[in-house]
Design a protein around this motif. Sequence first.
Motif, PDB file in Angstrom:
ATOM      1  N   ARG A 236       0.832  -1.215   0.000  1.00 22.96           N
ATOM      2  CA  ARG A 236       0.000   0.000   0.000  1.00 22.96           C
ATOM      3  C   ARG A 236       0.863   1.260   0.000  1.00 22.96           C
ATOM      4  O   ARG A 236       0.597   2.205  -0.760  1.00 22.96           O
ATOM      5  N   ASN A 237       1.867   1.276   0.850  1.00 23.36           N
ATOM      6  CA  ASN A 237       2.747   2.451   0.909  1.00 23.36           C
ATOM      7  C   ASN A 237       3.427   2.697  -0.424  1.00 23.36           C
ATOM      8  O   ASN A 237       3.568   3.844  -0.875  1.00 23.36           O
ATOM      9  N   TYR A 238       3.848   1.604  -1.035  1.00 24.38           N
ATOM     10  CA  TYR A 238       4.537   1.709  -2.324  1.00 24.38           C
ATOM     11  C   TYR A 238       3.595   2.261  -3.397  1.00 24.38           C
ATOM     12  O   TYR A 238       3.944   3.185  -4.140  1.00 24.38           O
ATOM     13  N   LEU A 239       2.393   1.694  -3.503  1.00 29.14           N
ATOM     14  CA  LEU A 239       1.439   2.140  -4.522  1.00 29.14           C
ATOM     15  C   LEU A 239       0.999   3.576  -4.272  1.00 29.14           C
ATOM     16  O   LEU A 239       0.842   4.368  -5.220  1.00 29.14           O
ATOM     17  N   ASP A 240       0.806   3.953  -3.014  1.00 26.00           N
ATOM     18  CA  ASP A 240       0.420   5.335  -2.696  1.00 26.00           C
ATOM     19  C   ASP A 240       1.492   6.319  -3.135  1.00 26.00           C
ATOM     20  O   ASP A 240       1.200   7.383  -3.676  1.00 26.00           O
ATOM     21  N   LYS A 241       2.748   5.928  -2.899  1.00 28.96           N
ATOM     22  CA  LYS A 241       3.860   6.811  -3.248  1.00 28.96           C
ATOM     23  C   LYS A 241       4.093   6.855  -4.751  1.00 28.96           C
ATOM     24  O   LYS A 241       4.412   7.904  -5.316  1.00 28.96           O
ATOM     25  N   LYS A 242       3.907   5.708  -5.409  1.00 24.71           N
ATOM     26  CA  LYS A 242       4.213   5.599  -6.839  1.00 24.71           C
ATOM     27  C   LYS A 242       3.141   6.264  -7.703  1.00 24.71           C
ATOM     28  O   LYS A 242       3.416   6.837  -8.758  1.00 24.71           O
ATOM     29  N   SER A 243       1.886   6.176  -7.257  1.00 23.46           N
ATOM     30  CA  SER A 243       0.769   6.664  -8.063  1.00 23.46           C
ATOM     31  C   SER A 243       0.875   8.160  -8.309  1.00 23.46           C
ATOM     32  O   SER A 243       1.205   8.933  -7.415  1.00 23.46           O
ATOM     33  N   ASN A 244       0.587   8.568  -9.519  1.00 24.94           N
ATOM     34  CA  ASN A 244       0.652   9.971  -9.902  1.00 24.94           C
ATOM     35  C   ASN A 244      -0.737  10.618  -9.758  1.00 24.94           C
ATOM     36  O   ASN A 244      -0.949  11.519  -8.974  1.00 24.94           O
ATOM     37  N   ASP A 547      -3.969   5.018 -12.676  1.00 29.11           N
ATOM     38  CA  ASP A 547      -2.612   4.473 -12.678  1.00 29.11           C
ATOM     39  C   ASP A 547      -2.188   3.918 -11.318  1.00 29.11           C
ATOM     40  O   ASP A 547      -1.012   3.624 -11.108  1.00 29.11           O
ATOM     41  N   TYR A 548      -3.108   3.701 -10.409  1.00 25.30           N
ATOM     42  CA  TYR A 548      -2.742   3.345  -9.035  1.00 25.30           C
ATOM     43  C   TYR A 548      -2.022   1.992  -8.934  1.00 25.30           C
ATOM     44  O   TYR A 548      -1.117   1.821  -8.122  1.00 25.30           O
ATOM     45  N   PHE A 549      -2.423   1.029  -9.742  1.00 27.94           N
ATOM     46  CA  PHE A 549      -1.935  -0.344  -9.575  1.00 27.94           C
ATOM     47  C   PHE A 549      -0.708  -0.671 -10.426  1.00 27.94           C
ATOM     48  O   PHE A 549      -0.296  -1.821 -10.482  1.00 27.94           O
ATOM     49  N   VAL A 550      -0.128   0.314 -11.105  1.00 24.11           N
ATOM     50  CA  VAL A 550       1.038   0.039 -11.948  1.00 24.11           C
ATOM     51  C   VAL A 550       2.325   0.340 -11.192  1.00 24.11           C
ATOM     52  O   VAL A 550       2.375   1.222 -10.335  1.00 24.11           O
ATOM     53  N   LEU A 551       3.367  -0.420 -11.513  1.00 32.03           N
ATOM     54  CA  LEU A 551       4.663  -0.194 -10.880  1.00 32.03           C
ATOM     55  C   LEU A 551       5.605   0.590 -11.783  1.00 32.03           C
ATOM     56  O   LEU A 551       6.616   1.118 -11.318  1.00 32.03           O
ATOM     57  N   GLY A 552       5.280   0.652 -13.059  1.00 29.89           N
ATOM     58  CA  GLY A 552       6.109   1.399 -13.991  1.00 29.89           C
ATOM     59  C   GLY A 552       5.775   2.883 -13.946  1.00 29.89           C
ATOM     60  O   GLY A 552       4.968   3.345 -13.138  1.00 29.89           O
ATOM     61  N   LYS A 553       6.377   3.639 -14.866  1.00 25.10           N
ATOM     62  CA  LYS A 553       6.206   5.088 -14.895  1.00 25.10           C
ATOM     63  C   LYS A 553       5.666   5.538 -16.241  1.00 25.10           C
ATOM     64  O   LYS A 553       5.858   4.874 -17.264  1.00 25.10           O
TER      65      LYS A 553
END
Length: 628
Positions: A236-244, A547-553
């Motif tokens: 969750r922390n990762y997806l929250d931080k990664k999401s644009n 884009d919440y569930f993606v790990l790419g950019k």
Amino acid sequence: MNIKLERVKVKPFIDITEQFNWYDLIYIAFFMAAILCKAVFMQFQMHISFRPLFSKINIFMTISSVGFVLILFAFLFIFYSRNKVAFLIANIVLSVLFFSDAMYFRYYNTIISVPVISNARFLGSVGDSIVSLLRKSDILYFIDIPLFLLYSIIFRKKAVKSQIFSRLIISVFAFALGAGSFAVAKSQNDFSIYDNNYIVKNFGLGYFHYYDAKKYIAENLLRDKKLSSEEEQDIRNYLDKKSNNSVGKYNSIAKGKNLIVIQVEALQEFVIGLKVNGKEVTPNLNKLLNESVYFENIYVQVAGGNTSDAEFMTNNSLYPAKEGTAYFRFATNTFKSLPMMLKEAGYNTYAAHAYSPSFWNRTEMYKALGFDDFISQSDMVLDEFIGWGGWALSDDSFYRQTLEAIDKSKPFYAFLVTLSSHHPYSYFNDKDNFDVGKYDKTYLGNYLKAQNYADAAIGRFIEKLKKEGLYENSLIVIYGDHHGLPKDQAGDLFSLINVSNSKLEWAKLQKVPLIIHYPGLESQVVETIGGQMDIGPTIINLMGLDDYFVLGKDLLNCDKGYAILRNGSVITDEFYYFSDENKVYDFKSGKELDRAAYDEEIKRYLEDLRISDLILEKDAFAKMKFDR
């Protein structure tokens, strides 16, 4: 009084001469030497290990390899008999395994693993590809087997039938020596969980297969698949931080429009704009660049799944499976995929590939990814064969039949995976579709001819899209799935494009082109470094999806370019970190840099792999609840 003293002969605890004779000892010694030599030979044959032979890394690799042979001997010796069948079977099995390692490495540039072997039955026929990878020196993997068999037959009657107790004592001693050898080697080397080649290079081929089998059992048979609260919070922390989730450049420009994604077999970036004898290899793609966004620094991130890994990354923006392929191992997982997002937006979703639907387990995986329809070889008329040994349905026919099968009355997502330009390119050996000059009838020459045909088929497909009014009403994405040339063909390629032959330069060439066309997009060349993980997020931005569930950019709106490879290597504008060497090089000059200065940055990048593995291996999206 005369006392007569007699010498008392003390019988040893184990009398080797009574238990075994020279015929036995010679046989066992040759067996151990043969296995050791084959394993080390494979490493040098595939350029995993390098001269000088007595470098520190090779010495400890050899110590570890000797340890593997001793432990192997310890287990086999318990079952030692006059006919030596246990040793003979082990020799045959390991010879086949090491040979398979070499064949697999030539194409995938990594060692074969247990998940790959366990899924081999699903892969279908790849006979032509295998034949093209054979080398004369491969006979060395099997040349000793007839001699061992003959030796066993001739000297069978001279062998001594030893006692089980004696064999157990010797086996325990050999096992202790072998385990000690492993310990010595591990004490002198760092350990990488991400790079199989690194493990082989430092600890030997035998140790890798032991480690791989142990890990497979732990992760698949003994592993707790329960997602802990700590792991869930990390995700969750990762997806929250990664999401644009901010309105970036070109956000939603193609919202509600058709999406056509073409994954071109073995298309590498270096062919774009390349001329041979004054003629363009890919004239149609070159023309398309003038009205598209072209990303020229997209690195190949596939692993054991090759083509299927590229498909997986585009539609999920998750990394490939750490071992084997996600298409087999995780086909029952829950995903938050691109086709699912588009289905929720009212789209029809199609996947199309002109081969058997069972290949790479596509039938099951496409269902898991949310495709409504899978248009496969079973749904097509096999009317023209071009490529892959001459029996692959031509790309021209594939494009035509796929377009005919799509319902174009409402928005659709069509994911097309081509086939004609598939390795080993032998179909084009005697074809004159493109003049490759001095490279005619070479591996590189056939590859260039294959890509020239693939380009021509794309050109004709685009013209058909224009005639049907789809070209101006669709977001069109074209990219390559993986490398097209194995490393042993590097010489001709370096000569063709006039690049120095080095490991770094070869690594820089492992890119695929990414072309995105839409009428509202400004024609431009984007130099940002990215990977196939980033194709999906870029599409999601253009289509106005979540884009919440993606790990790419999103490659059109990211601050810094980078690509993380499945083996743990990291590529940025500044440096290239090779996980197999555990070294960092300046990206432009090739000068080795102080690795310690980049450790923390590399560690942050590698967190992507850990989170992706958690999501895949724990089926996290099925167990976590989200508000979106």
